[in-house]
Design a protein around this motif. Structure first.
Motif, PDB file in Angstrom:
ATOM      1  N   ILE A 412      34.165  -4.900  23.631  1.00 21.52           N
ATOM      2  CA  ILE A 412      32.769  -4.308  23.611  1.00 21.52           C
ATOM      3  C   ILE A 412      33.904  -2.614  24.147  1.00 21.52           C
ATOM      4  CG2 ILE A 412      32.187  -4.090  25.966  1.00 21.52           C
ATOM      5  CD1 ILE A 412      30.228  -3.641  23.251  1.00 21.52           C
ATOM      6  N   VAL A 413      35.144  -2.472  25.279  1.00 21.73           N
ATOM      7  CA  VAL A 413      35.551  -1.516  25.346  1.00 21.73           C
ATOM      8  C   VAL A 413      36.397  -1.160  24.071  1.00 21.73           C
ATOM      9  CG1 VAL A 413      37.239  -0.288  26.648  1.00 21.73           C
ATOM     10  CG2 VAL A 413      35.976  -2.003  28.480  1.00 21.73           C
ATOM     11  N   ASP A 414      36.843  -1.919  23.458  1.00 24.52           N
ATOM     12  CA  ASP A 414      37.803  -1.522  22.391  1.00 24.52           C
ATOM     13  C   ASP A 414      36.100  -0.844  20.732  1.00 24.52           C
ATOM     14  OD1 ASP A 414      40.118  -2.285  23.053  1.00 24.52           O
ATOM     15  OD2 ASP A 414      39.699  -4.682  22.677  1.00 24.52           O
ATOM     16  N   LEU A 415      35.787  -1.557  21.382  1.00 32.48           N
ATOM     17  CA  LEU A 415      34.622  -1.424  20.153  1.00 32.48           C
ATOM     18  C   LEU A 415      34.088   0.006  20.574  1.00 32.48           C
ATOM     19  CD1 LEU A 415      33.220  -1.824  17.371  1.00 32.48           C
ATOM     20  CD2 LEU A 415      31.091  -3.165  19.182  1.00 32.48           C
ATOM     21  N   LEU A 416      34.021   0.369  21.889  1.00 31.47           N
ATOM     22  CA  LEU A 416      32.845   2.008  22.387  1.00 31.47           C
ATOM     23  C   LEU A 416      33.547   2.822  21.848  1.00 31.47           C
ATOM     24  CD1 LEU A 416      31.353   0.478  25.244  1.00 31.47           C
ATOM     25  CD2 LEU A 416      30.260   0.847  22.853  1.00 31.47           C
ATOM     26  N   ASP A 417      35.406   2.474  22.713  1.00 31.97           N
ATOM     27  CA  ASP A 417      36.309   3.745  21.906  1.00 31.97           C
ATOM     28  C   ASP A 417      36.675   3.911  20.488  1.00 31.97           C
ATOM     29  OD1 ASP A 417      37.150   3.312  24.888  1.00 31.97           O
ATOM     30  OD2 ASP A 417      38.607   2.199  24.385  1.00 31.97           O
ATOM     31  N   ALA A 418      36.313   3.031  19.816  1.00 30.46           N
ATOM     32  CA  ALA A 418      36.397   3.495  18.791  1.00 30.46           C
ATOM     33  C   ALA A 418      35.585   4.472  18.209  1.00 30.46           C
ATOM     34  CB  ALA A 418      36.310   2.292  17.606  1.00 30.46           C
ATOM     35  N   GLU A 419      34.553   3.929  18.913  1.00 32.06           N
ATOM     36  CA  GLU A 419      32.318   4.540  18.399  1.00 32.06           C
ATOM     37  C   GLU A 419      33.014   6.084  19.159  1.00 32.06           C
ATOM     38  OE1 GLU A 419      29.492   3.271  20.626  1.00 32.06           O
ATOM     39  OE2 GLU A 419      29.196   1.605  18.583  1.00 32.06           O
ATOM     40  N   VAL A 420      33.614   6.507  20.434  1.00 29.15           N
ATOM     41  CA  VAL A 420      33.916   7.213  20.610  1.00 29.15           C
ATOM     42  C   VAL A 420      34.514   7.910  20.004  1.00 29.15           C
ATOM     43  CG1 VAL A 420      34.825   8.942  22.819  1.00 29.15           C
ATOM     44  CG2 VAL A 420      32.928   6.868  23.015  1.00 29.15           C
ATOM     45  N   ALA A 421      36.036   7.763  19.215  1.00 31.95           N
ATOM     46  CA  ALA A 421      36.632   8.103  18.303  1.00 31.95           C
ATOM     47  C   ALA A 421      36.188   9.300  17.558  1.00 31.95           C
ATOM     48  CB  ALA A 421      37.888   7.550  18.016  1.00 31.95           C
ATOM     49  N   LEU A 422      35.670   8.055  16.546  1.00 33.40           N
ATOM     50  CA  LEU A 422      34.275   8.862  15.601  1.00 33.40           C
ATOM     51  C   LEU A 422      34.102   9.853  15.605  1.00 33.40           C
ATOM     52  CD1 LEU A 422      34.124   9.081  12.457  1.00 33.40           C
ATOM     53  CD2 LEU A 422      33.090   7.083  12.940  1.00 33.40           C
ATOM     54  N   ASP A 423      32.708  10.121  16.615  1.00 27.54           N
ATOM     55  CA  ASP A 423      32.111  10.796  17.342  1.00 27.54           C
ATOM     56  C   ASP A 423      32.881  12.184  17.217  1.00 27.54           C
ATOM     57  OD1 ASP A 423      29.592  11.523  18.196  1.00 27.54           O
ATOM     58  OD2 ASP A 423      30.136  11.302  20.170  1.00 27.54           O
ATOM     59  N   GLN A 424      34.067  11.752  18.269  1.00 29.68           N
ATOM     60  CA  GLN A 424      35.014  12.950  18.842  1.00 29.68           C
ATOM     61  C   GLN A 424      35.744  13.647  16.993  1.00 29.68           C
ATOM     62  OE1 GLN A 424      35.022  14.036  21.804  1.00 29.68           O
ATOM     63  NE2 GLN A 424      35.059  16.561  20.912  1.00 29.68           N
ATOM     64  N   SER A 425      36.431  12.819  15.941  1.00 32.92           N
ATOM     65  CA  SER A 425      36.736  13.463  15.495  1.00 32.92           C
ATOM     66  C   SER A 425      35.436  14.269  14.662  1.00 32.92           C
ATOM     67  CB  SER A 425      37.111  12.539  14.162  1.00 32.92           C
ATOM     68  OG  SER A 425      36.156  11.482  13.698  1.00 32.92           O
ATOM     69  N   ARG A 426      34.268  13.985  14.239  1.00 30.85           N
ATOM     70  CA  ARG A 426      33.339  14.308  13.551  1.00 30.85           C
ATOM     71  C   ARG A 426      32.875  15.732  14.241  1.00 30.85           C
ATOM     72  NH1 ARG A 426      29.550   8.870  12.419  1.00 30.85           N
ATOM     73  NH2 ARG A 426      30.192   8.046  10.726  1.00 30.85           N
ATOM     74  N   LYS A 427      32.945  15.699  14.896  1.00 28.64           N
ATOM     75  CA  LYS A 427      32.781  17.181  16.407  1.00 28.64           C
ATOM     76  C   LYS A 427      33.592  18.275  16.272  1.00 28.64           C
ATOM     77  CE  LYS A 427      29.670  14.966  19.674  1.00 28.64           C
ATOM     78  NZ  LYS A 427      29.171  14.968  20.987  1.00 28.64           N
ATOM     79  N   ASN A 428      35.483  17.653  15.896  1.00 28.96           N
ATOM     80  CA  ASN A 428      36.424  18.142  16.518  1.00 28.96           C
ATOM     81  C   ASN A 428      36.148  19.225  14.652  1.00 28.96           C
ATOM     82  OD1 ASN A 428      37.079  17.417  18.661  1.00 28.96           O
ATOM     83  ND2 ASN A 428      38.526  16.062  17.728  1.00 28.96           N
ATOM     84  N   ARG A 429      36.113  18.360  13.199  1.00 31.38           N
ATOM     85  CA  ARG A 429      35.550  18.935  11.930  1.00 31.38           C
ATOM     86  C   ARG A 429      35.253  19.702  11.800  1.00 31.38           C
ATOM     87  NH1 ARG A 429      33.164  18.068   7.012  1.00 31.38           N
ATOM     88  NH2 ARG A 429      34.449  18.307   5.600  1.00 31.38           N
ATOM     89  N   PHE A 430      33.902  20.049  12.388  1.00 29.28           N
ATOM     90  CA  PHE A 430      32.322  20.671  12.503  1.00 29.28           C
ATOM     91  C   PHE A 430      33.332  21.747  12.934  1.00 29.28           C
ATOM     92  CE2 PHE A 430      30.016  16.879  10.828  1.00 29.28           C
ATOM     93  CZ  PHE A 430      29.861  17.430   9.558  1.00 29.28           C
ATOM     94  N   GLN A 431      33.669  20.984  14.382  1.00 29.63           N
ATOM     95  CA  GLN A 431      34.318  22.805  14.667  1.00 29.63           C
ATOM     96  C   GLN A 431      35.214  23.291  14.498  1.00 29.63           C
ATOM     97  OE1 GLN A 431      32.272  22.978  18.060  1.00 29.63           O
ATOM     98  NE2 GLN A 431      33.248  25.629  17.380  1.00 29.63           N
ATOM     99  N   ALA A 432      36.159  23.112  13.420  1.00 32.53           N
ATOM    100  CA  ALA A 432      37.292  23.400  12.848  1.00 32.53           C
ATOM    101  C   ALA A 432      36.324  24.206  11.860  1.00 32.53           C
ATOM    102  CB  ALA A 432      38.266  22.749  12.743  1.00 32.53           C
TER     103      ALA A 432
END
Length: 463
Positions: A412-432
């Protein structure tokens, strides 16, 4: 202590969290008429209080020009005076002005001890400063330059208001996108919670996996509350930037799209800044006004020439009147003023030196501001591409990790890490995207090229 117990405080929120809908309806985000960025800018440039204040200053500057030009024109006045006197000199003079002198009036006793006499005196006077040592001429020049400076400062205020409205508009857009990202993450997290629940019911994972998935939803729900409040503040800031009531609701109709990149090198932008910045040009006018003040104080040492004329009516009781007139010219040269005029010249020179120093500082600041806005825009543009690629990779990574977790190959840790990574990448794109848009607005502002046509789609034209 078992790992899952460290998350126990969040479990109190679970009954509420599980009852929440997948996407909240945020009233301020969907209510109200559509508002494009062009309409927001138009509202700001038309009704912002700062524009109203500078409009008033321009009107004041125009009035000062009229006042200054009036110095070239003659001045006319009329006065009415009544007096009663027993002063020997004034009593005899009053009788002369009334044309009422008789032979008995020359009696020494009567001259020395006159009876009280009263007089109504009406005067129509005209004065004309033919040459006032150049004070009016220099004053008119200063007032005209002051009017130009006020107009330039009005232009700069309008450009600042436009930039503020655009930045505020982009702030609402990034707030909406942040809320959307959290909603997408919540949807994904609920799907993964169901997956964890199924695997737990089947005896394939321990309860800690289920608790971790629930805690993830709890964290995202808290993020959503923060995103909602941030969006509400951004909407209030946009309304204030447009000069609207802060609680008015609009539906933003212009999307947060990348637009075009910047291909022009830095130097033309710097040149545009020094050529078009209205506040810089306004300070140049202030410099010219200070230089004119030096010439004005020097001219104060010259002589002045005035023409004057009076038409006068005198009467004791209006039953009989006498009139007279006076015409004349006067030349005046101040021989000594206690050093006042020389001190005024020194003061004017000091003021000019002060403004020139501020102009040099302002020019350096403009160069730095232009360079900063240009480099920030270039950086943000590069980040948009990198962040877009990261989103695609993070989405694919989450898909792979989800499949492998479903098949029992990852934790589950791997799954949650992947979720967080996608969440952060989306935020980074909109922030850019947001950073690029705001950098374009600032770049257009510091170069003096921003106007009501600004859309944030790409760099403005450099004239």
């Amino acid at each position: 202590m078992p790992a899952f117990l460290r998350f126990r405080p969040s479990l109190f929120l679970l009954p509420i969290i599980l009852m929440l809908p997948v996407r909240f309806v945020f009233a301020a985000g969907d209510a109200g008429p559509p508002l494009t960025i062009a309409r927001a800018i138009e509202k700001a440039s038309r009704q912002h209080p700062r524009i109203e204040a500078h409009d008033a200053r321009v009107d004041g500057a125009k009035a000062r020009v009229t006042q200054a030009r009036a110095g070239f024109l003659p001045r006319a006045h009329v006065s009415e005076k009544f007096d009663r006197t027993t002063n020997p000199m004034w009593a005899f003079g009053t009788r002369l002005n009334q044309a009422s002198i008789t032979e008995p009036d020359f009696d020494p006793d009567r001259l020395n001890n006159p009876d009280a006499i009263q007089n109504f005196n009406t005067v129509l006077g005209v004065t004309w400063p033919v040459y006032d040592r150049g004070q009016t001429r220099h004053g008119v020049r200063q007032a005209e330059m002051g009017e130009v400076a006020a107009g330039l400062f009005l232009d700069q205020a309008r450009r600042q208001v436009i930039a503020d409205a655009a930045v505020a508009y982009f702030g609402v857009l990034i707030g909406q996108e942040t809320l959307s990202v959290v909603d997408q993450s919540l949807k994904s997290a609920r799907a993964h919670l169901k997956m964890a629940q199924d695997r737990f019911d089947g005896g394939f994972v321990v309860k800690s996996d289920l608790l971790r998935a629930r805690v993830r939803i709890s964290q995202l729900t808290q993020e959503r509350f923060q995103a909602e409040s941030g969006l509400a503040v951004a909407r209030a800031a946009l309304n204030a930037a447009m000069g609207e009531p802060v609680d008015r609701e609009y539906h933003l109709a212009t999307p947060l799209a990348a637009g075009n990149g910047i291909d022009t090198p830095l130097e033309p932008w710097v040149e545009a800044s020094l050529a078009h910045r209205a506040d810089y040009l306004g300070m140049k006018q202030q410099e010219a006004i200070a230089a004119e003040e030096i010439r004005k104080t020097r001219a104060a040492h010259l002589p002045s020439v005035d023409l004057f004329g009076n038409y006068e009516i005198n009467s004791e009781d209006w039953s009989d009147t006498a009139d007279n007139y006076t015409l004349g010219a006067m030349v005046r040269l101040d021989l000594y003023s206690g050093g006042r005029d020389a001190a005024r010249t020194r003061e004017a020179r000091a003021a000019l030196k002060d403004i020139r120093a501020l102009l040099r500082e302002m020019e350096d600041g403009i160069r730095v501001q232009t360079r900063e806005a240009f480099l920030q825009a270039k950086s943000a543009w590069g980040r948009i591409g990198a962040a877009g690629a990261a989103v695609s990779e993070a989405e694919e990574n989450l898909r792979i990790v989800s499949d492998r977790y479903r098949n029992g190959l990852l934790t589950i840790v791997d799954l949650l890490d992947a979720e967080v990574a996608l969440d952060q990448s989306r935020k980074n794109r909109f922030q850019a995207l947001h950073d690029y848009k705001t950098s374009l607005a600032r770049l257009a502002l510091v170069t003096g090229t921003i106007d009501e046509t600004f859309m944030g789609e790409g760099p403005c034209c450099i004239h």
